[in-house]
Design a protein around this motif. Structure first.
Motif, PDB file in Angstrom:
ATOM      1  N   MET A  30     -21.423 -44.682  49.109  1.00 48.59           N
ATOM      2  CA  MET A  30     -21.277 -44.503  50.552  1.00 48.59           C
ATOM      3  C   MET A  30     -22.187 -45.473  51.305  1.00 48.59           C
ATOM      4  SD  MET A  30     -21.628 -40.946  52.698  1.00 48.59           S
ATOM      5  CE  MET A  30     -20.269 -40.180  51.799  1.00 48.59           C
ATOM      6  N   PHE A  31     -23.418 -45.670  50.798  1.00 47.06           N
ATOM      7  CA  PHE A  31     -24.348 -46.625  51.400  1.00 47.06           C
ATOM      8  C   PHE A  31     -23.775 -48.036  51.332  1.00 47.06           C
ATOM      9  CE2 PHE A  31     -27.685 -49.773  50.459  1.00 47.06           C
ATOM     10  CZ  PHE A  31     -28.392 -49.739  51.650  1.00 47.06           C
ATOM     11  N   LEU A  32     -23.243 -48.419  50.170  1.00 46.38           N
ATOM     12  CA  LEU A  32     -22.684 -49.755  50.005  1.00 46.38           C
ATOM     13  C   LEU A  32     -21.430 -49.939  50.852  1.00 46.38           C
ATOM     14  CD1 LEU A  32     -23.139 -50.070  46.141  1.00 46.38           C
ATOM     15  CD2 LEU A  32     -24.513 -51.186  47.916  1.00 46.38           C
ATOM     16  N   ASP A  33     -20.625 -48.885  50.979  1.00 41.15           N
ATOM     17  CA  ASP A  33     -19.465 -48.926  51.857  1.00 41.15           C
ATOM     18  C   ASP A  33     -19.906 -49.172  53.299  1.00 41.15           C
ATOM     19  OD1 ASP A  33     -16.494 -48.327  52.304  1.00 41.15           O
ATOM     20  OD2 ASP A  33     -17.409 -46.817  53.590  1.00 41.15           O
ATOM     21  N   GLY A  34     -21.012 -48.534  53.687  1.00 40.87           N
ATOM     22  CA  GLY A  34     -21.557 -48.758  55.024  1.00 40.87           C
ATOM     23  C   GLY A  34     -22.069 -50.171  55.228  1.00 40.87           C
ATOM     24  N   SER A  39     -14.090 -51.255  47.494  1.00 39.26           N
ATOM     25  CA  SER A  39     -14.224 -50.435  46.283  1.00 39.26           C
ATOM     26  C   SER A  39     -14.389 -51.283  45.025  1.00 39.26           C
ATOM     27  CB  SER A  39     -13.015 -49.505  46.135  1.00 39.26           C
ATOM     28  OG  SER A  39     -11.803 -50.227  46.054  1.00 39.26           O
ATOM     29  N   VAL A  40     -13.710 -52.445  44.955  1.00 44.30           N
ATOM     30  CA  VAL A  40     -13.879 -53.304  43.788  1.00 44.30           C
ATOM     31  C   VAL A  40     -15.305 -53.841  43.730  1.00 44.30           C
ATOM     32  CG1 VAL A  40     -13.154 -55.458  42.679  1.00 44.30           C
ATOM     33  CG2 VAL A  40     -11.440 -53.934  43.688  1.00 44.30           C
ATOM     34  N   GLU A  41     -15.839 -54.287  44.860  1.00 47.71           N
ATOM     35  CA  GLU A  41     -17.213 -54.797  44.904  1.00 47.71           C
ATOM     36  C   GLU A  41     -18.220 -53.702  44.575  1.00 47.71           C
ATOM     37  OE1 GLU A  41     -17.061 -58.385  48.201  1.00 47.71           O
ATOM     38  OE2 GLU A  41     -17.039 -56.306  48.904  1.00 47.71           O
ATOM     39  N   ILE A  42     -17.960 -52.496  45.073  1.00 44.09           N
ATOM     40  CA  ILE A  42     -18.859 -51.374  44.757  1.00 44.09           C
ATOM     41  C   ILE A  42     -18.853 -51.105  43.261  1.00 44.09           C
ATOM     42  CG2 ILE A  42     -19.204 -48.881  45.030  1.00 44.09           C
ATOM     43  CD1 ILE A  42     -18.151 -49.206  47.914  1.00 44.09           C
ATOM     44  N   GLY A  43     -17.657 -51.069  42.661  1.00 44.86           N
ATOM     45  CA  GLY A  43     -17.571 -50.849  41.221  1.00 44.86           C
ATOM     46  C   GLY A  43     -18.269 -51.947  40.435  1.00 44.86           C
ATOM     47  N   GLN A  44     -18.111 -53.201  40.866  1.00 53.02           N
ATOM     48  CA  GLN A  44     -18.760 -54.322  40.185  1.00 53.02           C
ATOM     49  C   GLN A  44     -20.274 -54.248  40.321  1.00 53.02           C
ATOM     50  OE1 GLN A  44     -16.797 -57.615  42.098  1.00 53.02           O
ATOM     51  NE2 GLN A  44     -15.158 -57.697  40.578  1.00 53.02           N
ATOM     52  N   TYR A 220     -16.344 -40.170  39.012  1.00 55.90           N
ATOM     53  CA  TYR A 220     -17.148 -39.137  39.688  1.00 55.90           C
ATOM     54  C   TYR A 220     -18.452 -39.721  40.219  1.00 55.90           C
ATOM     55  CZ  TYR A 220     -19.830 -34.819  40.357  1.00 55.90           C
ATOM     56  OH  TYR A 220     -20.603 -33.814  40.886  1.00 55.90           O
ATOM     57  N   ASN A 221     -19.180 -40.448  39.367  1.00 54.78           N
ATOM     58  CA  ASN A 221     -20.464 -40.997  39.781  1.00 54.78           C
ATOM     59  C   ASN A 221     -20.325 -42.044  40.876  1.00 54.78           C
ATOM     60  OD1 ASN A 221     -21.938 -39.408  38.016  1.00 54.78           O
ATOM     61  ND2 ASN A 221     -22.052 -40.963  36.423  1.00 54.78           N
ATOM     62  N   SER A 222     -19.258 -42.834  40.815  1.00 55.43           N
ATOM     63  CA  SER A 222     -19.107 -43.946  41.747  1.00 55.43           C
ATOM     64  C   SER A 222     -18.492 -43.535  43.082  1.00 55.43           C
ATOM     65  CB  SER A 222     -18.237 -45.038  41.117  1.00 55.43           C
ATOM     66  OG  SER A 222     -18.815 -45.557  39.944  1.00 55.43           O
ATOM     67  N   PHE A 223     -17.506 -42.634  43.054  1.00 53.75           N
ATOM     68  CA  PHE A 223     -16.688 -42.453  44.251  1.00 53.75           C
ATOM     69  C   PHE A 223     -16.491 -41.012  44.702  1.00 53.75           C
ATOM     70  CE2 PHE A 223     -15.153 -46.504  42.384  1.00 53.75           C
ATOM     71  CZ  PHE A 223     -15.469 -47.347  43.454  1.00 53.75           C
ATOM     72  N   PHE A 224     -17.196 -40.046  44.107  1.00 53.87           N
ATOM     73  CA  PHE A 224     -16.949 -38.659  44.479  1.00 53.87           C
ATOM     74  C   PHE A 224     -17.215 -38.415  45.967  1.00 53.87           C
ATOM     75  CE2 PHE A 224     -18.267 -34.182  44.980  1.00 53.87           C
ATOM     76  CZ  PHE A 224     -17.114 -33.553  44.532  1.00 53.87           C
ATOM     77  N   THR A 225     -18.308 -38.958  46.497  1.00 54.39           N
ATOM     78  CA  THR A 225     -18.620 -38.719  47.911  1.00 54.39           C
ATOM     79  C   THR A 225     -17.569 -39.356  48.824  1.00 54.39           C
ATOM     80  OG1 THR A 225     -20.126 -40.635  47.863  1.00 54.39           O
ATOM     81  CG2 THR A 225     -21.098 -38.448  47.567  1.00 54.39           C
ATOM     82  N   LEU A 226     -17.099 -40.549  48.469  1.00 48.70           N
ATOM     83  CA  LEU A 226     -16.028 -41.164  49.257  1.00 48.70           C
ATOM     84  C   LEU A 226     -14.722 -40.376  49.115  1.00 48.70           C
ATOM     85  CD1 LEU A 226     -16.679 -44.961  48.581  1.00 48.70           C
ATOM     86  CD2 LEU A 226     -17.096 -43.691  50.701  1.00 48.70           C
ATOM     87  N   LEU A 349     -12.002 -50.761  39.637  1.00 53.37           N
ATOM     88  CA  LEU A 349     -10.689 -51.397  39.548  1.00 53.37           C
ATOM     89  C   LEU A 349      -9.555 -50.417  39.859  1.00 53.37           C
ATOM     90  CD1 LEU A 349     -11.115 -53.577  36.321  1.00 53.37           C
ATOM     91  CD2 LEU A 349     -11.248 -54.325  38.711  1.00 53.37           C
ATOM     92  N   LEU A 350      -9.706 -49.174  39.424  1.00 50.81           N
ATOM     93  CA  LEU A 350      -8.643 -48.185  39.590  1.00 50.81           C
ATOM     94  C   LEU A 350      -8.633 -47.526  40.965  1.00 50.81           C
ATOM     95  CD1 LEU A 350      -8.843 -46.389  36.104  1.00 50.81           C
ATOM     96  CD2 LEU A 350      -7.029 -47.925  36.887  1.00 50.81           C
ATOM     97  N   TRP A 351      -9.787 -47.487  41.632  1.00 49.10           N
ATOM     98  CA  TRP A 351      -9.929 -46.646  42.823  1.00 49.10           C
ATOM     99  C   TRP A 351      -9.059 -47.119  43.985  1.00 49.10           C
ATOM    100  CZ3 TRP A 351     -11.675 -41.995  42.569  1.00 49.10           C
ATOM    101  CH2 TRP A 351     -11.929 -41.282  43.741  1.00 49.10           C
ATOM    102  N   GLN A 352      -9.024 -48.427  44.255  1.00 53.88           N
ATOM    103  CA  GLN A 352      -8.178 -49.009  45.297  1.00 53.88           C
ATOM    104  C   GLN A 352      -8.359 -48.316  46.649  1.00 53.88           C
ATOM    105  OE1 GLN A 352      -4.126 -49.208  43.872  1.00 53.88           O
ATOM    106  NE2 GLN A 352      -4.704 -50.189  41.949  1.00 53.88           N
ATOM    107  N   GLN A 353      -9.607 -48.291  47.096  1.00 51.44           N
ATOM    108  CA  GLN A 353      -9.949 -47.681  48.389  1.00 51.44           C
ATOM    109  C   GLN A 353      -9.465 -46.234  48.500  1.00 51.44           C
ATOM    110  OE1 GLN A 353     -12.007 -50.553  48.802  1.00 51.44           O
ATOM    111  NE2 GLN A 353     -11.858 -49.717  50.861  1.00 51.44           N
ATOM    112  N   GLY A 354      -9.422 -45.533  47.390  1.00 47.95           N
ATOM    113  CA  GLY A 354      -9.035 -44.123  47.363  1.00 47.95           C
ATOM    114  C   GLY A 354      -7.592 -43.880  46.972  1.00 47.95           C
ATOM    115  N   GLN A 355      -6.754 -44.930  47.001  1.00 50.74           N
ATOM    116  CA  GLN A 355      -5.338 -44.759  46.669  1.00 50.74           C
ATOM    117  C   GLN A 355      -5.122 -44.499  45.180  1.00 50.74           C
ATOM    118  OE1 GLN A 355      -2.937 -44.652  49.139  1.00 50.74           O
ATOM    119  NE2 GLN A 355      -4.796 -44.688  50.404  1.00 50.74           N
TER     120      GLN A 355
END
Length: 390
Positions: A30-34, A39-44, A220-226, A349-355
């Motif tokens: 969430m911090f990095l999104d801000g 999502s790809v950059e966050i995962g990387q 879960y660790n990377s994107f649960f809050t988003l 790679l899989l998250w695709q901004q939540g899609q």
């Protein structure tokens, strides 16, 4: 065994250490999104900084085992992590943020393996007393997760770095109050090397299963809050959901030692892995139901609490006192480092901004199925033994 006063300081150290994780693990994405990352950059970024957990723990543990100065290594890690964190206040690009968080995590890896060794020696390997001290870490995670969620609602995601800086300073000060436990006689032969233990099938199978478990934790660790934000939950509500998982973890830690003694490491791991598989499927397909979210968070008692307690006991028994720091470091670096990095990268790679949330959690469930199969194939007597086979 150390006096109860020193055990209290150890408990406070666990509280602050896991309190820091209670801020970073759920809210870093969430911090990095801000900060403008996709999502790809966050995962990387999460994958790259997690890779430091492969080199770091082994470097520090090797130094600790050779010098016998676990406490000094722990204190040095606290100091350097605190100093490195200051750089995050001025970092504003993908690579500068990656470098800063990577440095912090590199020094951060000096802390937990040494703290586990000091604690297990302080309680003479008593799994029940260890679990009681480890509970303070769960409490810290809960307190900081809820606090961070509320402060994000009020002040935005930038408040996270202020919280983290304060917690790091507190951990550094507490580490200065810790004491090295009295040396206990080595319970393992002085012949051979740690390599003979690493290449045994039981250890390789165990570490593969734990690595796969951490890969499965990636979404879960990377994107649960988003994910919760996309479903319409506030920061406080997300913090409460995360804390519910840790409350369940606390409750299981109260019984973890006795459960391991009664059912054994293998059966505990199998039970926990199967429940974790179910948990990811629930999040993949039924996360829009609040009751399902609550149930999935309760399963965290098995996903993390029981698996961690069983894994720590296996490492402590398997490596003995002669190699215990390096054994803990191998567990952290290969399971948490390699497995965590692969999980974060794949999730990005899989998250695709939540899609791609459904696909990501389904993939996590499939990974857990493989981990369960690996543990099922391991001989129970070798997982329970205090000496390695071969």
């Amino acid at each position: 065994m150390l006096p109860s006063g020193h055990l209290m300081w150890l408990g406070l150290a666990y509280l602050l250490y896991f309190g820091q994780l209670g801020v970073l693990i759920p809210y870093l994405a969430m911090f990095l999104d801000g900060r403008g990352l996709n999502s790809v950059e966050i995962g990387q970024l999460l994958a790259l900084i997690t890779l430091t957990r492969i080199l770091g723990p082994n470097l520090w543990a090797n130094l600790a085992d050779r010098t016998g100065k676990c406490l000094r290594i722990l204190q040095l890690g606290c100091l350097l992590a605190t100093l490195s964190f200051v750089l995050i206040f001025i970092a504003d690009t993908f690579w500068s943020l990656t470098l800063c968080f990577g440095l912090v995590l590199m020094f951060w890896t000096a802390i937990m393996p040494q703290m586990e060794v000091i604690t297990l020696n302080s309680v003479a390997g008593d799994s029940h007393r260890y679990s009681q001290i480890r509970l303070w870490g769960s409490l810290g995670f809960i307190l900081l997760t809820i606090l961070a969620g509320r402060l994000i609602d009020w002040f935005g995601t930038e408040v996270l770095i202020l919280i983290c800086a304060a917690v790091l300073i507190g951990l550094l000060l507490v580490s200065l109050r810790l004491s090295e436990p009295q040396s206990l006689p080595d319970d393992t032969p002085h012949t051979g090397t740690i390599w003979r233990r690493i290449v045994t099938p039981v250890f390789l199978g165990f570490i593969l299963a734990m690595c796969l478990l951490q890969v499965g934790f990636g979404p879960y660790n990377s994107f649960f809050t988003l994910y919760m934000k996309d479903l319409g939950y506030s920061g406080l509500q997300t913090g409460l959901l995360l804390s519910l998982g840790v409350v369940a973890e606390i409750l299981i830690f109260l019984k973890a030692g006795r459960l391991i003694q009664r059912f054994g490491i293998k059966h505990i791991l199998l039970f926990s892995l199967v429940l974790t598989l179910i948990r990811w499927l629930l999040l993949a397909y039924l996360a829009f139901y609040p009751g399902i979210l609550i149930l999935s968070q309760c399963i965290h008692a098995a996903s993390f609490g029981l698996t961690h307690a069983a894994a720590i006991q296996f490492i402590h028994r398997f490596f003995g006192r002669r190699f215990q720091s390096r054994g803990q470091a191998l567990y952290v670096s290969l399971a948490g480092g390699l497995g965590g990095a692969l999980g974060n990268f794949a999730a990005g790679l899989l998250w695709q901004q939540g899609q791609g949330a459904t696909e990501a959690f389904t993939a996590a469930a499939l990974i857990l199925a493989v981990a369960t199969l690996v543990v099922a194939l391991l001989p129970k007597e070798q997982l329970e033994a205090r000496q390695p086979v071969g």
